[in-house]
Design a protein around this motif. Structure first.
Motif, PDB file in Angstrom:
ATOM      1  N   ILE A  20      58.409 -12.745  36.022  1.00 37.21           N
ATOM      2  CA  ILE A  20      58.640 -14.049  35.401  1.00 37.21           C
ATOM      3  C   ILE A  20      57.573 -15.057  35.799  1.00 37.21           C
ATOM      4  CG2 ILE A  20      60.198 -14.929  37.164  1.00 37.21           C
ATOM      5  CD1 ILE A  20      60.692 -15.424  33.446  1.00 37.21           C
ATOM      6  N   TRP A  22      54.412 -14.422  36.178  1.00 37.54           N
ATOM      7  CA  TRP A  22      53.246 -14.183  35.323  1.00 37.54           C
ATOM      8  C   TRP A  22      53.504 -14.634  33.898  1.00 37.54           C
ATOM      9  CZ3 TRP A  22      49.167 -14.075  37.912  1.00 37.54           C
ATOM     10  CH2 TRP A  22      49.161 -13.562  39.204  1.00 37.54           C
ATOM     11  N   MET A  23      54.759 -14.606  33.465  1.00 31.33           N
ATOM     12  CA  MET A  23      55.078 -15.149  32.143  1.00 31.33           C
ATOM     13  C   MET A  23      54.915 -16.665  32.144  1.00 31.33           C
ATOM     14  SD  MET A  23      58.326 -12.840  30.973  1.00 31.33           S
ATOM     15  CE  MET A  23      58.647 -13.887  29.581  1.00 31.33           C
ATOM     16  N   GLY A  27      51.700 -17.972  29.767  1.00 32.93           N
ATOM     17  CA  GLY A  27      51.905 -18.727  28.521  1.00 32.93           C
ATOM     18  C   GLY A  27      50.953 -19.901  28.390  1.00 32.93           C
TER      19      GLY A  27
END
Length: 84
Positions: A20, A22-23, A27
């Protein structure tokens, strides 16, 4: 288990091991890269400025005649507020 694979004290893992994270970082990073790419494309491929102050040097093209006739016909039949 080697020393690098052991969990940190308290049973928590390093922050970079959670997907999460890295998300959340990925983004906005993708948006920044896309914005810079768009700006570079716009800077390198600028549209030419057309000179609209000079009169038309060429005669009417045959494909423009229907549009001009329709525009003129609409202007002739226009009802102004004073006519009501």
């Amino acid at each position: 288990m080697s020393a690098s694979q052991k969990a940190a004290p308290g049973g928590s893992q390093p922050w970079w091991t959670f997907p999460i994270v890295w998300m959340v970082i990925g983004g906005p990073a993708i948006v920044v890269v896309a914005g810079i790419t768009t700006a570079v494309i716009a800077w390198k491929h600028v549209d030419p400025v057309l000179d609209t102050s000079a009169p038309r040097a060429q005669a009417l093209q045959p494909n423009e005649v229907p549009a001009l006739l329709g525009r003129n016909r609409a202007a002739e039949n226009a009802v102004t507020p004073a006519d009501r």
